[in-house]
Design an enzyme around this catalytic site. Structure first.
Site, mmCIF file in Angstrom:
data_model
loop_
_atom_site.group_PDB
_atom_site.id
_atom_site.type_symbol
_atom_site.label_atom_id
_atom_site.label_comp_id
_atom_site.label_asym_id
_atom_site.label_seq_id
_atom_site.Cartn_x
_atom_site.Cartn_y
_atom_site.Cartn_z
ATOM 1 C CG LEU A 64 50.995 41.805 33.150
ATOM 2 C CD1 LEU A 64 51.208 41.976 31.454
ATOM 3 C CD2 LEU A 64 49.344 41.834 33.689
ATOM 4 C CB SER A 79 44.155 48.339 42.812
ATOM 5 O OG SER A 79 42.932 47.583 42.884
ATOM 6 C CB SER A 80 42.705 46.535 47.344
ATOM 7 O OG SER A 80 41.914 45.592 47.412
ATOM 8 C CE1 TYR A 118 34.711 35.286 42.814
ATOM 9 C CE2 TYR A 118 33.843 33.539 44.267
ATOM 10 C CZ TYR A 118 34.774 34.578 43.733
ATOM 11 O OH TYR A 118 35.405 34.605 43.685
ATOM 12 C CB SER A 129 37.124 30.805 44.173
ATOM 13 O OG SER A 129 36.267 31.277 45.662
#
Length: 281
Positions: free
Chosen positions: A8, A13-14, A154, A141
């Site tokens: 999963l 989507s992108s 972030y 990241s």
């Protein structure tokens, strides 16, 4: 006959998520490609058809900030496939700004998507992963290792994710679940475009921080002009998915390895500060 393993992936989507879903399907996995808005699945489904893996990709709705959505999706996966062998936490949202000019709600939103969403999805998936002796792979990241100007919220969320996963890894290993974090650098994807930054307005609103903001945005534009493709960034994710003994921490490029290495060997913080202060001057 052994049934295919099931993975999963959130945020497909992108960008990296879309590329990882394609690559997982190409590697023979039954791929549950999730996204908050399944109306945005067209690009993934078209790519799956073009690459001959449409039969291995199933799109489902999953909103990482909605526990009911997470539970419903996992219940469907287990009912339909009987197993969950891997979870790839990829969904996330960038945020640019500095704390004096952001609301606490802005910060909380960044933490909800980038940290608590990962925690909630991982927590819900762990019983199934434990049963399958599976693995959790989380896209963090380089901003989870190196704090970066105008990315306080972030980077705080990504640092939190890395701390959470680093702490979870030895515990999960005792019940047969591998944990890996994957650290991309700049990636040419809609993740950046989706920020929808109005640069002139951003600079006007920055007030005393405008010179630093302008320098940072210039440096960032240059970095993303030479960014990895989503497929390049997804390749190490699939290696962690399919490899026999994945490492805990993986970077997606030589540049990312060098960048993250700066902080991992910087005991007093001076090397990171020298690096990032140059970005805002």
């Amino acid at each position: 006959m052994t049934s295919p393993k099931t993975v999963l992936i959130t945020g497909t989507s992108s960008g990296i998520g879309l590329a990882a879903a394609l690559a997982a399907a190409q590697a023979g996995w039954t791929t549950i490609a999730t996204m908050r808005n399944t109306g945005k699945a067209e690009a993934l489904l078209k790519a799956a058809e073009e690459n001959g893996v449409a039969d291995r990709i199933q799109v489902k709705r999953l909103d990482v900030v909605d526990p009911e959505s997470i539970a419903a999706c996992l219940d469907e996966v287990i009912a339909e496939h009987g197993r969950l062998d891997a979870l790839i936490n990829n969904a996330g949202a960038a945020q640019v700004g500095t704390i004096e000019q952001m609301s606490l709600d802005d910060v909380r939103t960044a933490m909800e998507v980038n940290f608590f969403g990962v925690v909630a999805t991982t927590r819900a998936a762990l019983p199934h992963l434990r049963a399958a002796q599976g693995r959790v792979i989380t896209v963090t990241s380089v901003g989870g290792a190196v704090g970066q100007p105008f990315n306080e919220a972030y980077c705080a969320a990504k640092f939190a994710v890395e701390g959470f996963m680093e702490s979870l890894a030895p515990v999960a290993a005792t019940v047969g679940v591998d944990v890996t974090v994957v650290e991309p650098g700049a990636v040419a994807s809609e993740f950046v475009a989706n920020l929808g930054l109005d640069v002139p307005a951003l600079l006007t609103a920055a007030g005393p921080y405008a010179p630093a903001m302008e320098a940072y945005l210039g440096r960032t534009r240059d970095a993303f002009a030479n960014a990895q493709s989503p497929a390049e960034a997804a390749a190490p994710i699939i290696e962690a998915l399919t490899g026999e003994h994945p490492a805990f921490r993986v970077q997606t490029s030589d540049w990312a390895r060098e960048f993250v290495g700066t902080t991992l060997t910087d005991l007093d913080g001076s090397a990171v500060q020298a690096l990032t202060r140059a970005w805002v001057r």
